[in-house]
Motif scaffolding. Sequence first.
Motif, PDB file in Angstrom:
ATOM      1  N   LEU A   1       0.834  -1.200   0.000  1.00 28.41           N
ATOM      2  CA  LEU A   1       0.000   0.000   0.000  1.00 28.41           C
ATOM      3  C   LEU A   1       0.870   1.251   0.000  1.00 28.41           C
ATOM      4  O   LEU A   1       1.887   1.306   0.687  1.00 28.41           O
ATOM      5  CB  LEU A   1      -0.908   0.028   1.230  1.00 28.41           C
ATOM      6  N   GLY A   2       0.446   2.254  -0.772  1.00 28.04           N
ATOM      7  CA  GLY A   2       1.167   3.525  -0.792  1.00 28.04           C
ATOM      8  C   GLY A   2       2.520   3.444  -1.460  1.00 28.04           C
ATOM      9  O   GLY A   2       3.442   4.178  -1.094  1.00 28.04           O
ATOM     10  N   VAL A   3       2.666   2.574  -2.447  1.00 35.07           N
ATOM     11  CA  VAL A   3       3.957   2.376  -3.098  1.00 35.07           C
ATOM     12  C   VAL A   3       4.202   3.438  -4.161  1.00 35.07           C
ATOM     13  O   VAL A   3       3.261   3.990  -4.751  1.00 35.07           O
ATOM     14  CB  VAL A   3       4.061   0.982  -3.739  1.00 35.07           C
ATOM     15  N   ASP A   4       5.469   3.721  -4.419  1.00 29.85           N
ATOM     16  CA  ASP A   4       5.878   4.587  -5.518  1.00 29.85           C
ATOM     17  C   ASP A   4       5.948   3.726  -6.770  1.00 29.85           C
ATOM     18  O   ASP A   4       6.836   2.880  -6.903  1.00 29.85           O
ATOM     19  CB  ASP A   4       7.241   5.210  -5.204  1.00 29.85           C
ATOM     20  N   VAL A   5       5.026   3.937  -7.702  1.00 25.98           N
ATOM     21  CA  VAL A   5       4.948   3.068  -8.874  1.00 25.98           C
ATOM     22  C   VAL A   5       6.141   3.255  -9.809  1.00 25.98           C
ATOM     23  O   VAL A   5       6.371   2.423 -10.700  1.00 25.98           O
ATOM     24  CB  VAL A   5       3.640   3.302  -9.654  1.00 25.98           C
ATOM     25  N   ASP A   6       6.911   4.327  -9.621  1.00 28.16           N
ATOM     26  CA  ASP A   6       8.082   4.582 -10.464  1.00 28.16           C
ATOM     27  C   ASP A   6       9.371   4.045  -9.853  1.00 28.16           C
ATOM     28  O   ASP A   6      10.446   4.225 -10.437  1.00 28.16           O
ATOM     29  CB  ASP A   6       8.227   6.085 -10.729  1.00 28.16           C
ATOM     30  N   ASN A   7       9.276   3.421  -8.696  1.00 30.29           N
ATOM     31  CA  ASN A   7      10.474   2.904  -8.047  1.00 30.29           C
ATOM     32  C   ASN A   7      11.067   1.750  -8.857  1.00 30.29           C
ATOM     33  O   ASN A   7      10.374   0.790  -9.181  1.00 30.29           O
ATOM     34  CB  ASN A   7      10.123   2.431  -6.627  1.00 30.29           C
ATOM     35  N   ARG A   8      12.367   1.839  -9.163  1.00 32.71           N
ATOM     36  CA  ARG A   8      12.992   0.848 -10.026  1.00 32.71           C
ATOM     37  C   ARG A   8      13.034  -0.539  -9.376  1.00 32.71           C
ATOM     38  O   ARG A   8      12.840  -1.553 -10.046  1.00 32.71           O
ATOM     39  CB  ARG A   8      14.406   1.304 -10.388  1.00 32.71           C
TER      40      ARG A   8
END
Length: 281
Positions: free
Chosen positions: A81-88
């Motif tokens: 939950l609440g993740v950064d979708v652009d995180n590699r």
Amino acid sequence: MLASTVDLHMHSTASDGRLSPATVVQRAAEAGVELMSLTDHDTLDGVVEARKAAADAGIRCLPGIELSARWARGVVHIVGLGVDVDNRCLQDGVAAQQRARLARARQIVTRLERAGIEDLEGRLAAMVGGGVPGRAHVARCLVEAGHARDIQQAFDRFLQRGRPGYAPVSWASIDAVVDWIGQAGGIAVFAHPLRYRISRGALRAAISAFVEAGGTAIEVSNAGGGRDDLAAAAALARRFTLKASMGSDFHDPDFPWIQIGRLAPLPRDLTPVWEDLGGVQ
């Protein structure tokens, strides 16, 4: 925020749900949900559409995902939950999960065709378009082709361990999955703890492995569970000192026993996971 306005686990056509991300959001808004998360299986593809639809509807949509994870005795599901979708790191992990899903789908098709199920590959392609098919897609194809009366029978007859379409898959470990979520700034949630076909001792061992990996929350309120499931899940939250989440695990409007927002409130002594999600109160 009242727990009755929260639903942090639902699925769309980005994975194995029946409705588009925008339509899922619309149903959530109509159900009175104010805080939601679209948590499709091993993909982030629906998040952008869902968040735009939520902004238009005046509700909040956290970026989320549900990741399959391997542990010593089987497979569990971890919601991020609440993740950064652009995180590699998360993106690389999701790409690996998608490759594993595709490899399993190909094995399932091959095995079922050997068992006499014709044109399954074509049916799947028509159903998922350019997406990666999951077992639920295969089950729907089997129902549509008349090989099973419903989804559950399709799983029981063709897709469970020991059946002709069963194919194992090598998911990432619990440690890896929890790390991906943490690297992306999210909170890892042990999903629907009472739905795994394992003993209570094995379940506690899986949750212990999740906690050791850095997981901090567990789903306590789910749709469609038995009368005693809420109390049992709450006891697990207390035993492992975990925050409490809630989510319907919605997939299909034709399953009336699992509908968005139709959730029992959390016990008052538990700490809601959304208190750690962007200052939501």
